[in-house]
Design a protein around this motif. Sequence first.
Motif, short mmCIF file in Angstrom:
data_model
loop_
_atom_site.label_atom_id
_atom_site.label_comp_id
_atom_site.label_asym_id
_atom_site.label_seq_id
_atom_site.Cartn_x
_atom_site.Cartn_y
_atom_site.Cartn_z
N PRO A 169 30.23 -8.21 72.77
CA PRO A 169 29.69 -7.49 73.94
C PRO A 169 28.67 -6.45 73.50
CG PRO A 169 32.09 -7.63 74.03
CD PRO A 169 31.69 -8.10 72.67
N ARG A 170 27.68 -6.21 74.34
CA ARG A 170 26.60 -5.28 74.02
C ARG A 170 26.63 -4.10 74.97
NH1 ARG A 170 21.31 -4.22 75.31
NH2 ARG A 170 21.44 -5.65 77.08
N ARG A 171 26.43 -2.91 74.40
CA ARG A 171 26.42 -1.70 75.21
C ARG A 171 24.99 -1.40 75.67
NH1 ARG A 171 29.62 3.12 75.15
NH2 ARG A 171 30.68 2.46 73.25
N PRO A 172 24.80 -1.14 76.97
CA PRO A 172 23.46 -0.77 77.43
C PRO A 172 23.13 0.65 77.00
CG PRO A 172 25.02 -0.66 79.24
CD PRO A 172 25.77 -1.20 78.06
N THR A 207 13.60 5.24 91.24
CA THR A 207 14.34 4.05 91.66
C THR A 207 13.43 2.83 91.57
OG1 THR A 207 13.72 4.35 93.98
CG2 THR A 207 15.73 5.47 93.22
N SER A 208 14.01 1.66 91.79
CA SER A 208 13.20 0.43 91.77
C SER A 208 12.18 0.44 92.90
CB SER A 208 14.11 -0.79 91.87
OG SER A 208 14.90 -0.74 93.06
N GLU A 209 12.52 1.08 94.03
CA GLU A 209 11.55 1.18 95.12
C GLU A 209 10.36 2.04 94.72
OE1 GLU A 209 14.74 1.70 95.42
OE2 GLU A 209 15.48 0.11 96.75
N PHE A 241 12.94 -8.23 92.83
CA PHE A 241 14.17 -8.59 92.14
C PHE A 241 14.10 -8.23 90.66
CE2 PHE A 241 14.40 -11.69 95.74
CZ PHE A 241 15.56 -11.19 96.28
N PHE A 242 12.92 -8.36 90.06
CA PHE A 242 12.78 -8.04 88.64
C PHE A 242 13.03 -6.55 88.40
CE2 PHE A 242 10.12 -6.90 84.94
CZ PHE A 242 10.69 -7.73 83.99
N LEU A 243 12.49 -5.68 89.24
CA LEU A 243 12.70 -4.24 89.08
C LEU A 243 14.13 -3.86 89.39
CD1 LEU A 243 9.39 -2.90 90.68
CD2 LEU A 243 9.96 -3.07 88.25
N GLN A 244 14.74 -4.47 90.39
CA GLN A 244 16.14 -4.17 90.69
C GLN A 244 17.05 -4.59 89.54
OE1 GLN A 244 16.91 -6.15 94.40
NE2 GLN A 244 15.88 -4.58 95.63
N MET A 245 16.76 -5.72 88.92
CA MET A 245 17.57 -6.18 87.80
C MET A 245 17.47 -5.22 86.62
SD MET A 245 17.07 -9.63 85.52
CE MET A 245 15.59 -8.90 84.80
N ASN A 246 16.27 -4.74 86.32
CA ASN A 246 16.10 -3.83 85.20
C ASN A 246 16.60 -2.43 85.51
OD1 ASN A 246 14.44 -5.07 82.78
ND2 ASN A 246 13.59 -5.94 84.64
N LYS A 264 19.47 -1.94 86.99
CA LYS A 264 20.90 -2.02 86.69
C LYS A 264 21.16 -2.35 85.22
CE LYS A 264 22.10 -3.47 91.37
NZ LYS A 264 22.71 -4.54 92.21
N LYS A 265 20.36 -3.26 84.69
CA LYS A 265 20.54 -3.69 83.30
C LYS A 265 19.17 -3.83 82.66
CE LYS A 265 22.58 -7.40 80.52
NZ LYS A 265 23.27 -8.71 80.55
N PRO A 266 18.66 -2.76 82.05
CA PRO A 266 17.28 -2.79 81.54
C PRO A 266 17.12 -3.71 80.34
CG PRO A 266 18.34 -0.73 80.93
CD PRO A 266 19.30 -1.44 81.83
N THR A 267 16.36 -4.75 80.52
CA THR A 267 16.00 -5.65 79.42
C THR A 267 14.49 -5.77 79.28
OG1 THR A 267 16.12 -7.58 80.89
CG2 THR A 267 18.11 -7.01 79.66
N TRP A 268 13.76 -5.73 80.41
CA TRP A 268 12.30 -5.83 80.44
C TRP A 268 11.82 -7.03 79.65
CZ3 TRP A 268 10.29 -3.10 84.17
CH2 TRP A 268 10.91 -1.91 84.57
N THR A 269 12.35 -8.19 80.05
CA THR A 269 12.01 -9.46 79.43
C THR A 269 11.51 -10.42 80.51
OG1 THR A 269 13.71 -9.14 77.75
CG2 THR A 269 12.85 -11.37 78.01
N CYS A 270 10.44 -11.14 80.21
CA CYS A 270 9.89 -12.11 81.16
C CYS A 270 10.90 -13.22 81.42
CB CYS A 270 8.57 -12.68 80.64
SG CYS A 270 7.86 -13.96 81.70
N PRO A 271 11.28 -13.50 82.67
CA PRO A 271 12.25 -14.56 82.94
C PRO A 271 11.69 -15.96 82.76
CG PRO A 271 11.46 -13.62 84.99
CD PRO A 271 10.86 -12.80 83.89
N VAL A 272 10.39 -16.09 82.54
CA VAL A 272 9.77 -17.42 82.38
C VAL A 272 9.71 -17.80 80.91
CG1 VAL A 272 7.73 -18.83 82.83
CG2 VAL A 272 8.44 -17.09 84.49
N CYS A 273 9.22 -16.89 80.05
CA CYS A 273 9.01 -17.23 78.63
C CYS A 273 9.82 -16.35 77.68
CB CYS A 273 7.53 -17.12 78.28
SG CYS A 273 6.84 -15.45 78.50
N ASP A 274 10.63 -15.41 78.20
CA ASP A 274 11.50 -14.54 77.40
C ASP A 274 10.74 -13.61 76.47
OD1 ASP A 274 13.80 -15.56 78.55
OD2 ASP A 274 13.98 -17.17 77.09
N LYS A 275 9.48 -13.35 76.74
CA LYS A 275 8.72 -12.39 75.94
C LYS A 275 8.85 -11.00 76.57
CE LYS A 275 5.29 -15.64 74.12
NZ LYS A 275 3.84 -15.97 74.02
#
Length: 504
Positions: free
Chosen positions: A221-224, A265-267, A337-342, A344-355
């Motif tokens: 498991p990974r800690r944010p 916030t994401s908004e 959705f991308f901003l809302q996801m980050n 809650k769980k910040p990864t900042w990774t492209c969901p298409v190519c994972d860059k």
Amino acid sequence: MAAELVEAMNMVKSFRVSDLQTLLASMGRSKSGLKQDLVGRALRLVQTEYSPELLKNVRQLYESRFPRTSGWLAARRPEGVPVAYSSISSSPTATSQGADYLNGISKPISTPAAEVKLMPLPFYQTLETLLPPTELIAQNNEKLQDSQCLFELTQNQADQIRNASELQPGTKSIQVVLRICYTDSIGVQEDQYPPNIAVKVNQSYCHVPGYYPSNKPGVEPRRPCRPVNITPWLHLSTVSNRVTITWGNFGKRYSVSVYLVRVFTSEDLFSQLKLCSVESAERCRERIQDKLRFDPESEIATTGLRVSLICPLVKMRLGVPCRVLTCAHLQCFDAVFFLQMNEKKPTWTCPVCDKPAPFELLTIDGLLSEILKDTSKDIEEIEYLTDGSWRPIRDDKERDRERERSNTPDYPVVDICIPEANGHSPAHSSTSQTGKSGTGSMGMAGGATVTSTGGAVVDLTLDSSSEEEGGGAGGDSEDTEDSADSPAPKRGRYNYDKDLVTAY
């Protein structure tokens, strides 16, 4: 004497490697080893062989690095300058003199610029630095270490926090956050927690983000590692706030810092994105034309590029199409959705190519935004063409539904009653009750007759033996004469012989 000993130890802990080596060499001690070893060796030297000569050497080294006009300690720390507190320097004398400590490391007023640089966070805007990045130093060989720091808020800072709006009940938009990272002067550091971390603010433990559960076997498991909000446990006044950090000492070096920040916030980020980073439709068309431009070295000519209108994050139709400027693909994802996801769980990774997809490189696709407005919701895919135009892609099911709605078959209808339609003449039954052809028909061998309209009628009741016995005569054989006395064959409702089959 006790106060002077504490002061000398605090000065020793603020020394650089060269200062420590000079002090140890002047007292006949070894000056080899890492900084942590040198600090421990110098502290033991001060504790075991304290003397006026040693104190004089320590003060000279300290004043050579931090020259003061009014003595080696200021009577009062100027407002806004952060302080740190050491567990071994708990005497009222040292505290009242305004010494700044972290793990016993003296933090003078003229603190040099910190070498550790923390990565900026999109959801946090730094307003003021309350404690610059300062290294956590182990006091002994124990695996579990306690480090303390002390800082104060100015009246203006306390008023900012008190009067700030609430993001949600109990959470202010202006916060004091604690950040921890690796102690490394090379590059920008991301937030990284040490093992077994616990944070206590003014004798109350605050919440530290827990571990994310891992669904993959064999993956830990990974800690944010996000900033720790310590605002609810602070004294919103000029009273000093004490922070105790419990951490695991397993060979890694960490630095801690405290900031006054504004939380977005994401908004809020979405509003910034719409205001500052929208790519025009013309620029998007130019990019498409560049991608589809003919390459003479390529063996395959690309005439179109298909792009899905479904977000790869939530498998729903795109609302606000967003891309990363550094990505090579044209496929977009939904910005909201991308901003809302980050958030809650910040990864900042492209969901298409994972860059990497940092916020400052996000852009809204103006062309695809127009396409989403011009197409119906049942269109899930489009194709970009070489001239920069586009066309919708309909799947097979949609084409079938349209065909059913229009009642138009997908193939031509051939009328078999028209001779020219398929190159053959239709066979119309005009035989008599005896099975012979009507007037104007010609006899054919093998029991077949040709009607006046050109259709061939074959009598399947005749076998090959009857042909041989008949000698191939067309209609004058004995079998034909005998059949005259037999009852007439039954006819169907459409007035044709059941035993006759039309052949073409």
